[in-house]
Scaffold this active site. Structure first.
Site, PDB file in Angstrom:
ATOM      1  CG  ASP A  92      89.920  69.653   6.728  1.00 18.85           C
ATOM      2  OD1 ASP A  92      90.503  69.207   7.740  1.00 18.85           O
ATOM      3  OD2 ASP A  92      89.082  70.552   6.785  1.00 18.85           O
ATOM      4  CB  SER A  93      95.323  70.559   4.951  1.00 17.88           C
ATOM      5  OG  SER A  93      94.707  71.790   4.612  1.00 17.88           O
ATOM      6  N   GLY A  94      93.266  71.463   7.444  1.00 24.67           N
ATOM      7  CA  GLY A  94      93.109  72.536   8.418  1.00 24.67           C
ATOM      8  C   GLY A  94      93.238  73.905   7.771  1.00 24.67           C
ATOM      9  N   GLY A  95      93.725  73.934   6.549  1.00 30.18           N
ATOM     10  CA  GLY A  95      93.980  75.202   5.873  1.00 30.18           C
ATOM     11  C   GLY A  95      92.724  76.023   5.650  1.00 30.18           C
ATOM     12  CG  PHE A  96      88.141  75.801   3.848  1.00 31.63           C
ATOM     13  CD1 PHE A  96      88.110  76.402   2.599  1.00 31.63           C
ATOM     14  CD2 PHE A  96      87.007  75.877   4.647  1.00 31.63           C
ATOM     15  CE1 PHE A  96      86.975  77.059   2.148  1.00 31.63           C
ATOM     16  CE2 PHE A  96      85.860  76.533   4.199  1.00 31.63           C
ATOM     17  CZ  PHE A  96      85.846  77.120   2.953  1.00 31.63           C
ATOM     18  CG  ASP A 146      94.802  73.929  -0.060  1.00 29.21           C
ATOM     19  OD1 ASP A 146      94.517  73.786   1.150  1.00 29.21           O
ATOM     20  OD2 ASP A 146      93.939  73.945  -0.946  1.00 29.21           O
ATOM     21  CD  GLN A 200      93.300  76.079  -4.025  1.00 29.60           C
ATOM     22  OE1 GLN A 200      92.597  76.891  -4.628  1.00 29.60           O
ATOM     23  NE2 GLN A 200      92.867  75.448  -2.940  1.00 29.60           N
ATOM     24  N   GLY A 227      89.300  75.324  -3.993  1.00 26.45           N
ATOM     25  CA  GLY A 227      88.991  76.694  -4.396  1.00 26.45           C
ATOM     26  C   GLY A 227      87.770  76.840  -5.279  1.00 26.45           C
ATOM     27  CG  ASP A 277      84.011  67.397   1.311  1.00 30.98           C
ATOM     28  OD1 ASP A 277      84.733  67.715   0.353  1.00 30.98           O
ATOM     29  OD2 ASP A 277      83.755  68.175   2.247  1.00 30.98           O
ATOM     30  CB  CYS A 315      63.141  57.974   0.361  1.00 32.96           C
ATOM     31  SG  CYS A 315      64.612  57.990   1.407  1.00 32.96           S
ATOM     32  CB  CYS A 317      65.993  57.031   4.618  1.00 32.29           C
ATOM     33  SG  CYS A 317      64.788  58.266   5.143  1.00 32.29           S
ATOM     34  CB  CYS A 320      61.039  58.130   3.652  1.00 35.09           C
ATOM     35  SG  CYS A 320      61.716  59.762   3.377  1.00 35.09           S
ATOM     36  CG  HIS A 357      65.394  62.082   3.687  1.00 35.46           C
ATOM     37  ND1 HIS A 357      64.701  61.158   2.935  1.00 35.46           N
ATOM     38  CD2 HIS A 357      65.615  63.157   2.880  1.00 35.46           C
ATOM     39  CE1 HIS A 357      64.497  61.667   1.718  1.00 35.46           C
ATOM     40  NE2 HIS A 357      65.037  62.878   1.657  1.00 35.46           N
TER      41      HIS A 357
HETATM   42 ZN   LIG Z   1      63.997  59.259   3.235  1.00 34.09          ZN
END
Ligand SMILES: [Zn+2]
Length: 393
Positions: A92-96, A146, A200, A227, A277, A315, A317, A320, A357
């Site tokens: 990311d840009s660091g802006g947030f 931004d 934005q 945003g 993300d 699942c 994973c 599980c 998981h």
């Molecule tokens: Zn799982």
């Protein structure tokens, strides 16, 4: 020739599959990107991420700039060797983060002045500085700096009230001017990695369209929707998303930043979003919150105390399903009773297993969507997804 092309289009919605070519590899979309704030996806090894099919992960420019600092990352030629992850990285840009400092920062046309939350040092983040940092990190995808337009005004006479159209317009226009400076800085640095612009405009459709139009003139490699998920009611988020996503150029990747729940991901894909993300799968994991196909589960709940079964038998994973033995057969995963015990004792392993998981669930969800879109049955899949999530676990 762009870095992205679509490979399948759902006939009944805006959902699509695509292929994104980046410096460290190919990414199949729609994709979820686990968040590695400080150069680590919390509680999960790169090997585990690799094995569960993570194609690309995030790093946070702001945090990595402050710690360990650029001169350390530079020694390794970038973030990939430093954190031992050889697949693509988006920063990311660091802006947030700077924006989230609230009263500790001052935004001007030039950039953002702020005091380091680590040691109080006076620091300055501008479009040019952000591009320089992300170049040193050698991110495959670089985000423009931004100004994240808040839902509620953070300061001034309207503090705490829903932001006005005028304020949102000024903020959006600043982001657009910074977009141009980011593009120029990338060229001056000779950085050939992908650069994404950020749409934005707050909750105002007309401003979102103006932002999109301005960004399209700058010809970015991809575009993000910023945003959203900043405290607004869900219906506002869905309204803006439904308005913006289908209007974004079809031949470029579309990235919805910082969103969200499994339902948000599915509805985002249906609106034509390619990349997501969110810290939710790992952050919630650390609070004993497990996302599953059949709804969400709080492992802290007393009803799990004597339960010998896994969280979700369907699942695959490690948590599980467990580890296959030498003969390839698994003896089952960790019981709810044991996971409940780990959570009650605050044991690290509980958070690690929950993170594994939850990420596995999110990544598998995207895999299922890619398959359903490619096979032309996304509408049916989407209905079943909502029905199963409502069932309860
Ligand atoms: Zn799982």
């Amino acid at each position: 020739m762009g870095i992205f092309h679509t490979t399948a289009q759902d006939p009944a919605s805006h959902a699509r599959c695509g292929v994104l070519q980046l410096a460290h590899g190919t990414v199949h979309t729609p994709v979820f990107m686990p968040v590695g704030t400080y150069g680590t996806v919390k509680g999960v090894t790169p090997r585990s991420l690799h094995d569960m099919g993570a194609q690309i992960i995030l790093g946070n420019t702001f945090h990595l700039w402050l710690r360990p600092g650029l001169e350390v990352v530079q020694t390794f030629g970038g973030l990939h060797d430093f954190e031992q992850w050889q697949r693509p990285i988006l920063t990311d840009s660091g802006g947030f983060q700077v924006w989230s400092l609230g009263a500790m920062r001052r935004i001007t046309e030039e950039g953002v002045h702020f005091a380091s939350p680590i040691n109080g040092d006076k620091l300055f983040l501008s479009p040019e500085v952000s591009m320089q940092i992300q170049t040193t990190l050698n991110a495959d995808v670089v985000m423009q700096l931004d100004e994240c337009t808040p839902y509620l005004a953070l300061e001034g006479k309207n503090k705490g009230q829903v932001i006005t159209e005028d304020a949102a317009q000024q903020s959006m226009a600043l982001s657009l001017r910074w977009a141009q400076r980011c593009r120029d800085a990338m060229q001056a640095l000779g950085n050939r990695n992908a650069l994404f612009g950020i749409v934005q405009g707050g909750m105002f459709e007309a401003l979102r369209e103006a932002s999109l139009e301005g960004l399209q003139r700058l010809d970015f490699d991809g575009l993000a929707i910023g945003g959203l998920s900043v405290g607004e009611p869900k219906e506002d988020m869905r309204r803006v998303l439904a308005h913006v996503a289908p209007r974004m150029p079809a031949n470029k990747p579309r990235y919805l930043m910082g969103v969200g729940t499994p339902e948000d991901l599915v509805e985002g894909v249906a609106q034509g979003v390619d990349m997501f993300d969110c810290v939710m799968p790992t952050r919630n994991a650390r609070n004993g919150h497990w996302f599953t196909r059949y709804g969400d589960l709080k492992i802290r709940n007393a009803r799990h105390r004597h339960d010998t079964g896994p969280v979700d038998p369907s699942c695959g994973c490690y948590a599980c399903h467990g580890q296959p033995d030498a003969h390839g057969s698994s003896h089952g995963g960790f019981s709810r009773a044991y996971l409940h015990h780990l959570d009650r004792c605050g044991e690290m392993l509980g958070a690690m297993l929950a993170s594994t998981h939850n990420l596995h669930y999110y990544l598998n969800l995207m895999q299922e969507m890619r398959q359903a879109i490619a096979q032309g049955n996304f509408a049916t899949w989407r209905q079943r997804f909502h029905a199963e999530r409502a069932r309860g676990v």
